[in-house]
Design an enzyme around this catalytic site. Structure first.
Site, PDB file in Angstrom:
ATOM      1  N   GLY A  12     -67.546  29.957 -18.045  1.00 45.13           N
ATOM      2  CA  GLY A  12     -67.798  29.487 -16.675  1.00 45.13           C
ATOM      3  C   GLY A  12     -69.026  28.599 -16.635  1.00 45.13           C
ATOM      4  NE  ARG A  15     -67.503  24.946 -10.272  1.00 35.65           N
ATOM      5  CZ  ARG A  15     -67.336  25.724  -9.205  1.00 35.65           C
ATOM      6  NH1 ARG A  15     -68.324  25.896  -8.372  1.00 35.65           N
ATOM      7  NH2 ARG A  15     -66.192  26.336  -8.990  1.00 35.65           N
ATOM      8  CG  ASP A  62     -57.325  31.645 -17.318  1.00 40.57           C
ATOM      9  OD1 ASP A  62     -58.242  32.491 -17.197  1.00 40.57           O
ATOM     10  OD2 ASP A  62     -56.301  31.648 -16.623  1.00 40.57           O
ATOM     11  CE1 TYR A 153     -67.825  38.138  -7.766  1.00 38.95           C
ATOM     12  CE2 TYR A 153     -69.406  39.423  -6.473  1.00 38.95           C
ATOM     13  CZ  TYR A 153     -69.132  38.410  -7.380  1.00 38.95           C
ATOM     14  OH  TYR A 153     -70.174  37.672  -7.905  1.00 38.95           O
ATOM     15  CB  ALA A 156     -64.425  42.897 -10.807  1.00 37.86           C
ATOM     16  CE  LYS A 157     -69.434  39.479 -10.753  1.00 35.49           C
ATOM     17  NZ  LYS A 157     -69.382  38.706 -12.013  1.00 35.49           N
TER      18      LYS A 157
END
Ligand code: NAP
Length: 252
Positions: A12, A15, A62, A153, A156-157
């Site tokens: 990732g 940016r 990906d 989210y 997942a985190k």
């Protein structure tokens, strides 16, 4: 004392936080595989690192795609050398309240953050074990502590923190440390997307967040890159299985 140059993959990294981490690790003397969904989008970051005197390549993959991950890691090993630093930074948000969250939104967030970090770590650990040295740093979030509209989210985190502790236990004997950085509010495109979702001007949202942060400001991508840089250092070899909250205070 200067640390030896290592080969680092940053996911990732086209940016935002990933790009800042790629630049910081290059400044620390490492050779960088700048990885993102689209290799062309990584080129400007890789070119800027090279222009500054470093070494970098752009890779497209990906992170949720097993075959693409293996090809990217193989390409890194072939073109730069054995990857022994992995920064699992790629991330997406698909926010919604539980009753409106689609299964696709749940699956895609789990896919990038959890499956992606799993696939990347599994592919790279082979090189780290062979070299007898490695560093894995995954990007968690203060949202791991719970955040309205982010059930996918946050899960997942929080999951990444358990993943981090387990890999630290399994890989410690091979000279590999595994840690996580949990950013608070960092000014990036992701936060701009949050402002758009809440229907607020971006600057107004930043000021609102800053008012609740003990150090009186939102974070920058360099704040996060500095924390990652610490975990990657040789002198951090006794620090493993940890999550460092970089949030301008104990919570945000
Ligand atoms: P960002 O600006 O949205 O950048 C994320 C990067 O990940 C983008 O370049 C994106 O590519 C890439 N990406 C998305 N899905 C991918 C996939 N399947 N495979 C490979 N690359 C993929 O986000 P950021 O703010 O820098 O966040 C970086 C990390 O920090 C994320 O894990 C995020 O959850 C975490 N974090 C951010 C904040 C914050 O306030 N910004 C706070 C806490 C944690 P595209 O551009 O092509 O989509």
């Amino acid at each position: 004392m200067t640390d030896p140059a290592r080969i680092a993959i940053v996911t990732g990294a086209a940016r935002g936080i990933g790009a800042a981490v790629a630049h910081r690790l290059a400044q620390d003397g490492h050779r960088i595989a700048v990885l993102d969904l689209d290799a062309a989008a990584c080129e400007p970051v890789a070119e800027a690192i090279v222009a500054a005197g470093g070494e970098a390549i752009a890779l497209g993959a990906d992170v949720a795609d097993e075959t693409a991950v293996q090809s990217a890691v193989d390409a890194c090993a072939e073109r730069l050398g054995p990857p022994t630093v992995l920064i699992n930074n790629a991330g997406i948000t698909r926010d919604n309240l539980l009753f409106k969250m689609t299964t696709a939104d749940w699956d895609s967030v789990m896919g990038v953050h959890l499956r992606g970090s799993f696939l990347m770590s599994r592919a790279v650990q082979r090189w780290m074990v062979q070299e007898g040295w490695g560093r894995i740093v995954s990007m968690s979030s203060t949202s791991a502590l719970g955040n309205r509209g982010q059930a996918n989210y946050a899960a997942a985190k929080a999951g990444l923190q358990g993943f981090t502790k387990t890999l630290a236990i399994e890989l410690g004997r091979f000279g590999i440390t595994v840690n996580a950085v949990a950013p608070g509010f960092i000014a990036t495109d992701m936060l701009e997307a949050t402002a758009a979702r809440l229907g607020k001007p971006y600057d107004e949202l930043l000021a609102e967040f800053a008012a609740d942060i003990p150090v009186g400001r939102t974070g920058t991508v360099d704040d996060i890159a500095a924390a990652v840089s610490f975990f990657v250092r040789e002198e951090a070899s006794f620090t493993t299985g940890q999550t460092l909250y970089v949030a301008g205070g104990p919570r945000c």
